[in-house]
Design an enzyme around this catalytic site. Structure first.
Site, PDB file in Angstrom:
ATOM      1  N   ASP A 201       0.866  -1.177   0.000  1.00 20.11           N
ATOM      2  CA  ASP A 201       0.000   0.000   0.000  1.00 20.11           C
ATOM      3  C   ASP A 201       0.904   1.229   0.000  1.00 20.11           C
ATOM      4  O   ASP A 201       2.131   1.118  -0.101  1.00 20.11           O
ATOM      5  CB  ASP A 201      -0.948  -0.006   1.206  1.00 20.11           C
ATOM      6  CG  ASP A 201      -2.320   0.576   0.863  1.00 20.11           C
ATOM      7  OD1 ASP A 201      -2.368   1.765   0.515  1.00 20.11           O
ATOM      8  OD2 ASP A 201      -3.321  -0.156   0.935  1.00 20.11           O
ATOM      9  N   HIS A 276      -2.973   3.124  -4.676  1.00 24.32           N
ATOM     10  CA  HIS A 276      -2.324   2.682  -3.438  1.00 24.32           C
ATOM     11  C   HIS A 276      -0.890   2.202  -3.684  1.00 24.32           C
ATOM     12  O   HIS A 276      -0.414   1.273  -3.043  1.00 24.32           O
ATOM     13  CB  HIS A 276      -3.140   1.562  -2.782  1.00 24.32           C
ATOM     14  CG  HIS A 276      -4.428   2.030  -2.179  1.00 24.32           C
ATOM     15  ND1 HIS A 276      -4.511   2.629  -0.948  1.00 24.32           N
ATOM     16  CD2 HIS A 276      -5.705   2.004  -2.657  1.00 24.32           C
ATOM     17  CE1 HIS A 276      -5.759   2.946  -0.682  1.00 24.32           C
ATOM     18  NE2 HIS A 276      -6.509   2.589  -1.707  1.00 24.32           N
ATOM     19  N   GLU A 352      -9.921   2.481  -5.249  1.00 27.21           N
ATOM     20  CA  GLU A 352      -9.571   3.866  -4.979  1.00 27.21           C
ATOM     21  C   GLU A 352      -8.411   4.373  -5.848  1.00 27.21           C
ATOM     22  O   GLU A 352      -7.510   5.068  -5.377  1.00 27.21           O
ATOM     23  CB  GLU A 352      -9.241   4.050  -3.488  1.00 27.21           C
ATOM     24  CG  GLU A 352     -10.440   3.743  -2.589  1.00 27.21           C
ATOM     25  CD  GLU A 352     -10.130   3.838  -1.109  1.00 27.21           C
ATOM     26  OE1 GLU A 352     -11.057   4.082  -0.326  1.00 27.21           O
ATOM     27  OE2 GLU A 352      -8.949   3.646  -0.730  1.00 27.21           O
TER      28      GLU A 352
END
Length: 632
Positions: A201, A276, A352
């Site tokens: 991440d 990410h 995302e």
């Protein structure tokens, strides 16, 4: 009238039968017997199969008993146990029992014998976990034992779903190999069979990729910061050394994979992309559109979230889907990942991903025109399909968060639905397999108690809400729902003991939703079994949340006047409170109806009691805070 009496008696018998055990998840069928089996060092275990996995599971079970001072004798199938000994017989069933499937089992216990049978080794493992839960609480204490008493019973049990998972984020905070093993140990006891390992991440890349050494030389480390993630954590200063973090070598990975397999758990690794990816871009900034130097995020604010759920990244953290070098990078990563993890799935994340930098980049826009991609959603779909082909070429299946549906999805891709159930519903109706993992039931980082005693997060999730999780939505063909999963994101979880606190008891609720028959759900029975686990966790010195004991506080106004409603989910409990700055709460008033909160400088104090004894923490909430809550 006779019919009503029969229904009443049936209900009483049903509740009585369920009260005879503390098994989580609740078995499909449990029948209590009057006999008692005494487990001591005179008992022989007879494994009547040559299956090496079953031998491994049996040996692990004996080792646990041996640690407590109970040393059983292990007999093989070629050496039948003599009749004078009490025996535990473990065997594969003579014919495949389709009702039990590969993970179900039959367990019979009387005064002289324990019989455990299953179709496959995984069923034997699950049966042994049930047998362990039938042990008395003393087994989990540190003191040695000479014997333990086990109530006789007949159990037929099998899972409702084949994917019963928990996810642990090791990027936001790094957890050691021993930490991860401890997490796997505990989840295996409650018949979870998938460990989703979130390995990369923005805050850290945690897996060694030998062909890309900078991923761990640079991407695994960040500058140390303290406190909540966000504006309180400044960006790295010029020249500041990155000292916080860590990573797993490939030998570490192999060790954990082997450890999990010995506990009937398959590991699904997640390499999150195209978003990410800040840690990866810190190591290889040329894989972004701007190709600017990056740093591994120390938890600083680098995204602006809007009220409608949209967001803007203040720093680029996405891979460039128009750059062939990115796909060379992805191929190298998944070549090594596929060799390390024997399971059939690799998780590519896909959530995302901010498209703003793609939309501003002229090279990306030219690439979209050349490939007839009308918008950035189709561009992400292009990326997902390319990654899917790479993963498929390694002999694995792609699974990703529900954003991978945007712009179209390749055949054979599995969707993990996290933004509620809608993504999973859409995917299932398109013919894709789905793992349900909605925030509303399964996000274990959410606050589980009152904000006066718990870390406030952006949402709440109570134990009772988790227990109401139903993985199959109305109107969806069940064959497409593989199962479900709980997710623990670790922005506010820096230690394994706190990871246990955030995971349990809500993971109990999820295990039951994923294993036990839907029609067997019974909150009052479940909470009694949870309370038993509270005692066992305490004996093991493992942290567990007991927030379910505490009152739920609702503040509201009527005609400008402030009121407070108190409730909880514990049967046969009472709530006491004071609003005059006095304590202890048990000397206050018993709650019967909504409380009028007058003006003044005071706090509400409230606590739950059973039979006059306090359970859970005392909540202390100022009148000012109650006013704020009433406006929310």
């Amino acid at each position: 009238m006779k019919f009503k009496i029969c229904i009443f008696l049936f209900t009483i018998l049903f509740q009585f039968s369920h009260a005879q055990n503390n098994i989580i998840p609740a078995p499909v069928n449990y029948e209590s017997l009057s006999s008692t089996f005494t487990m001591d060092s005179d008992v022989h275990m007879n494994i009547q199969t040559a299956d090496p996995k079953i031998f491994q599971y049996g040996a692990m079970f004996l080792e646990e008993l041996s640690k407590k001072g109970i040393h059983l004798t292990l007999d093989t199938q070629k050496k039948a146990t003599k009749s004078k000994f009490k025996t535990i017989i473990i065997s594969k069933l003579p014919a495949f029992n389709s009702e039990l499937g590969t993970e179900g089992y039959l367990l019979d216990i009387n005064e002289n014998k324990i019989n455990l049978g299953a179709n496959e080794a995984s069923g034997i493992f699950n049966g042994l976990q049930t047998l362990r839960q039938l042990f008395p609480p003393d087994f989990e204490s540190e003191k040695p034992l000479k014997s333990i008493e086990i109530n006789g019973c007949h159990i037929k049990d099998y899972p409702r779903f084949k994917w019963r998972g928990l996810m642990l984020d090791v990027s936001r905070h790094f957890f050691t190999v021993d930490d991860v093993k401890a997490y796997i140990d505990k989840m295996s006891q409650f018949k979870f069979n998938v460990f989703h390992w979130h390995l990369t991440d923005d805050e850290g890349w945690r897996i060694e990729i030998k062909s890309l050494p900078k991923l761990t030389e640079i991407g695994a480390w960040r500058v140390e910061r303290f406190g909540d993630f966000g504006e309180g954590r400044p960006y790295p200063k010029p020249g500041e050394k990155a000292t916080y973090g860590g990573f797993y070598t490939q030998e570490d990975i192999k060790e954990v994979v082997k450890y999990a397999a010995a506990r009937n758990i398959t590991i699904v690794p997640e390499i999150d992309m195209p978003g990410h990816s800040m840690a990866a871009l810190a190591a290889y900034p040329e894989l972004s559109t701007k190709k600017e130097p990056k740093f591994v995020s120390p938890g600083s604010k680098f995204a602006q979230w809007n009220n409608d759920g949209t967001f803007k990244m203040l720093i680029e953290n996405t891979l460039n889907p128009a750059d062939e070098k990115v796909y060379d990078f992805v191929d190298k990563v998944f070549t090594e990942v596929a060799l390390l993890f024997p399971g059939q799935y690799i998780h590519m994340g896909g959530d995302e991903a901010y498209h703003g930098y793609w939309e501003q980049d002229s090279t990306v826009q030219s690439f979209m025109k050349q490939n007839n991609l009308k918008d950035s959603h189709e561009l992400q779909s292009y990326f997902v399909k390319r990654v899917g082909n790479i993963i498929s070429s390694k002999g694995k299946k792609l699974i990703g968060w529900d954003e991978i549906l945007e712009g179209g999805l390749a055949e054979g891709t599995t969707v993990m639905s996290w933004r509620g159930m809608n993504g999973g519903i859409k995917a299932a109706k398109m013919g894709h397999e789905v793992v349900m993992s909605p925030t509303t039931y399964a996000y274990l980082d959410y606050t589980q108690g009152d904000y006066s005693v718990e870390n406030p997060v952006y949402a709440d999730l109570s134990l009772e809400k988790s227990y109401s999780f139903e993985p199959i939505p109305d109107g969806v063909d069940p064959k497409y729902i593989l199962g479900g999963q709980g997710n623990l994101w670790t922005e506010k979880v820096p230690t394994m003991q706190f990871a246990f606190y955030m995971t349990y008891p809500r993971a109990f609720a999820l295990s039951e939703a994923l294993w036990s028959p839907k029609q067997n759900k019974n909150w009052d029975d479940f909470i009694l079994r949870v309370e038993n686990q509270f005692k066992l966790f305490d004996l093991e010195n493992i942290n567990i949340s007991k927030a379910v004991y505490e009152p739920i506080v609702y503040a509201y106004t009527i005609n400008g006047q402030l009121f407070c409603l108190l409730k909880n989910s514990i049967p046969n409990s009472d709530i006491y409170f004071t609003i005059d700055n006095t304590y202890s709460v048990n000397f206050g008033l018993k709650y019967k109806e909504p409380i009028f909160i007058p003006n003044g400088d005071f706090s509400l104090r409230t606590q739950t009691f059973i039979n006059g004894k306090p359970i859970g923490r005392t909540l202390i909430i100022s009148r000012e805070e109650l006013e704020k809550r009433a406006k929310m």
